[in-house]
Design a protein around this motif. Structure first.
Motif, PDB file in Angstrom:
ATOM      1  N   ASN A 216       0.831  -1.210   0.000  1.00 19.05           N
ATOM      2  CA  ASN A 216       0.000   0.000   0.000  1.00 19.05           C
ATOM      3  C   ASN A 216       0.866   1.262   0.000  1.00 19.05           C
ATOM      4  O   ASN A 216       0.549   2.238  -0.702  1.00 19.05           O
ATOM      5  N   HIS A 217       1.943   1.239   0.780  1.00 17.99           N
ATOM      6  CA  HIS A 217       2.862   2.380   0.790  1.00 17.99           C
ATOM      7  C   HIS A 217       3.481   2.580  -0.593  1.00 17.99           C
ATOM      8  O   HIS A 217       3.571   3.726  -1.092  1.00 17.99           O
ATOM      9  N   LEU A 218       3.903   1.508  -1.217  1.00 18.02           N
ATOM     10  CA  LEU A 218       4.527   1.592  -2.539  1.00 18.02           C
ATOM     11  C   LEU A 218       3.542   2.133  -3.577  1.00 18.02           C
ATOM     12  O   LEU A 218       3.891   2.999  -4.388  1.00 18.02           O
ATOM     13  N   ALA A 219       2.337   1.610  -3.540  1.00 19.81           N
ATOM     14  CA  ALA A 219       1.338   2.037  -4.524  1.00 19.81           C
ATOM     15  C   ALA A 219       0.974   3.508  -4.340  1.00 19.81           C
ATOM     16  O   ALA A 219       0.852   4.261  -5.320  1.00 19.81           O
ATOM     17  N   SER A 220       0.825   3.928  -3.085  1.00 20.08           N
ATOM     18  CA  SER A 220       0.465   5.325  -2.837  1.00 20.08           C
ATOM     19  C   SER A 220       1.588   6.280  -3.221  1.00 20.08           C
ATOM     20  O   SER A 220       1.351   7.440  -3.571  1.00 20.08           O
ATOM     21  N   ALA A 221       2.833   5.779  -3.180  1.00 17.21           N
ATOM     22  CA  ALA A 221       3.986   6.611  -3.545  1.00 17.21           C
ATOM     23  C   ALA A 221       4.241   6.624  -5.049  1.00 17.21           C
ATOM     24  O   ALA A 221       5.050   7.425  -5.525  1.00 17.21           O
ATOM     25  N   GLY A 222       3.586   5.715  -5.800  1.00 17.43           N
ATOM     26  CA  GLY A 222       3.758   5.711  -7.254  1.00 17.43           C
ATOM     27  C   GLY A 222       4.556   4.538  -7.796  1.00 17.43           C
ATOM     28  O   GLY A 222       4.807   4.474  -8.999  1.00 17.43           O
ATOM     29  N   PHE A 223       4.957   3.608  -6.910  1.00 17.77           N
ATOM     30  CA  PHE A 223       5.694   2.425  -7.365  1.00 17.77           C
ATOM     31  C   PHE A 223       4.694   1.359  -7.807  1.00 17.77           C
ATOM     32  O   PHE A 223       3.962   0.790  -6.988  1.00 17.77           O
ATOM     33  N   ARG A 224       4.715   1.062  -9.095  1.00 17.71           N
ATOM     34  CA  ARG A 224       3.800   0.055  -9.641  1.00 17.71           C
ATOM     35  C   ARG A 224       4.523  -0.755 -10.717  1.00 17.71           C
ATOM     36  O   ARG A 224       5.455  -0.278 -11.339  1.00 17.71           O
ATOM     37  N   GLY A 225       4.031  -1.999 -10.904  1.00 22.72           N
ATOM     38  CA  GLY A 225       4.540  -2.813 -11.997  1.00 22.72           C
ATOM     39  C   GLY A 225       5.887  -3.460 -11.748  1.00 22.72           C
ATOM     40  O   GLY A 225       6.597  -3.791 -12.706  1.00 22.72           O
ATOM     41  N   TRP A 226       6.296  -3.664 -10.480  1.00 26.26           N
ATOM     42  CA  TRP A 226       7.566  -4.321 -10.206  1.00 26.26           C
ATOM     43  C   TRP A 226       7.460  -5.820 -10.500  1.00 26.26           C
ATOM     44  O   TRP A 226       6.381  -6.412 -10.487  1.00 26.26           O
ATOM     45  N   SER A 227       8.597  -6.430 -10.714  1.00 27.84           N
ATOM     46  CA  SER A 227       8.624  -7.864 -11.015  1.00 27.84           C
ATOM     47  C   SER A 227       8.432  -8.705  -9.767  1.00 27.84           C
ATOM     48  O   SER A 227       7.782  -9.767  -9.816  1.00 27.84           O
TER      49      SER A 227
END
Length: 297
Positions: A216-227
Motif C-alpha cells: 500500500n505504501h509503494l502504490a500510494s507513492a507511485g511504485f507500480r509494476g515491479w517484477s
C-alpha cells in the motif's frame, strides 16, 4: 630768493613727494595677488570636491576591508562546518559497517544533520547520484530474454511516524524530509528504469507479515509494476548478510541475472554477489538517520 620763489619750490617738492608716493602705491598693488569673487568660489568648490573624494575613498576602502574580513571569516566557518560534517559522516559510516545501532553519536552531529537537509545539500547530492546512475544505464540495455534485473532497496524511503518529544523534534523533521527526498529520487529512477524495459525487484528487510502495508505504501507513492517484492520471512530471523545471500540465491535459482543494486545502505552492497560486471550504487544517506533509533526508543 624772494618769498614767491620759496613758495614755488615748496609746492614743487610737495607734488614730487605725492607723485612718488602714488608710484610706490601703484607698484605695491601691481605686485600683490588679486583674485575675483567668481574665481575664489571655483577654487573653494574644487577644494571641497577634493575633500569629498578623499572621504569617499576612505569609506570605500573601509567597506572593502570589512567585506574581506567577513568573507575570510565565512570561509573559515565553512571549512569548520565541512570538517565537522566529514567527521560525523565517517562516524556514521563506521557505525553502519559494524552494525552499531546504539553507538553514541557526538552532539554536534545533530545540528549538522539538520543543516545538511535544510540547506539543500542532501537534495543536491541525491540529484548528482541519480545522474551518475542514469548515465550508466544509458550505456547498457536489458537482455531480450527478460532475465536481467535491477535490485532496488526500498527501506528508508517511508516517513517515520511523528514523534511527540520536543527533544527530538528537529531530528524527527530532518528524518521526515530526508525520507521524502529519497523516496522522490528513487521513484524517478524506478520510473526511468521501468520505461527503459528493465525488470525491477524490490527488496526490503521488513518482515513478510507487513507485506500488505508495504504494498500500500509503494502504490500510494507511485511504485507500480515491479517484477517481485522480497521481504524477510520472520522478524530478525537471520543476520542481514545471510538474509541478502539467501535472497540472492533465490533470484539466481529462478534464472535471473542481477545487473545492478541500488541502495542507501551499506549492508546489501557489501554482501557477496558473484555476478561479473554487476554495478552497485550507494545513494547518499543523511547522518540524521543515526538518531532514528533514539526517536523510536
Amino acid at each position: 630768493m624772494s618769498a614767491y620763489g620759496h613758495q614755488m619750490e615748496h609746492a614743487y617738492s610737495t607734488r614730487s613727494l605725492s607723485a612718488a608716493s602714488e608710484m610706490r602705491s601703484s607698484f605695491m598693488l601691481e605686485s600683490g595677488f588679486y583674485i575675483t569673487s567668481f574665481s575664489a568660489t571655483i577654487f573653494i568648490a574644487g577644494f571641497a570636491a577634493l575633500g569629498l573624494l578623499l572621504i569617499t575613498l576612505l569609506v570605500s576602502m573601509a567597506m572593502m576591508l570589512q567585506s574581506c574580513q567577513s568573507n575570510s571569516a565565512g570561509i573559515l566557518e565553512l571549512r569548520n562546518i565541512n570538517d565537522d560534517y566529514s567527521y560525523c559522516k565517517i562516524h556514521s559510516l563506521h557505525a553502519k559497517l559494524n552494525h552499531l545501532k546504539e553507538q553514541n553519536v557526538p552532539e554536534t552531529c545533530k545540528d549538522l544533520a539538520v543543516q545538511y537537509i535544510k540547506g539543500g545539500q542532501y537534495a543536491r547530492d541525491l540529484d548528482l547520484t541519480k545522474s551518475v546512475i542514469e548515465d550508466y544505464f544509458n550505456g547498457v540495455k536489458p537482455s531480450q530474454d527478460g532475465f536481467d534485473v535491477v535490485l532496488i532497496d526500498i527501506d528508508g524511503i517511508y516517513p517515520l511516524s511523528p514523534h511527540s518529544s520536543n527533544l527530538f523534534q528537529s531530528i524527527s523533521n530532518c528524518i521526515l524530509e530526508a525520507k521524502n527526498l529519497k523516496r522522490k529520487a528513487v521513484l524517478r529512477l524506478y520510473m526511468n528504469l521501468q520505461a527503459s524495459g528493465w525488470p525491477i525487484i524490490l527488496l526490503s528487510r521488513e518482515p513478510v507479515k507487513d507485506q500488505n502495508v508495504t504494498i500500500n505504501h509503494l502504490a500510494s507513492a507511485g511504485f507500480r509494476g515491479w517484477s517481485s517484492l522480497m521481504m524477510r520471512e520472520g522478524e530478525n530471523s537471520t543476520k542481514t548478510n545471510e538474509y541478502f545471500s539467501r535472497q540472492r540465491n533465490v533470484i539466481q535459482t529462478k534464472g535471473f541475472r542481477i545487473i545492478s543494486i541500488i541502495s542507501s545502505h551499506v549492508d546489501i552492497l557489501s554482501a557477496a554477489y558473484e555476478n561479473a560486471g554487476m554495478r552497485k550504487f550507494l545513494l547518499p544517506d543523511p547522518i540524521c538517520d543515526m538518531f532514528e533509533h533514539q526517536i523510536k526508543a
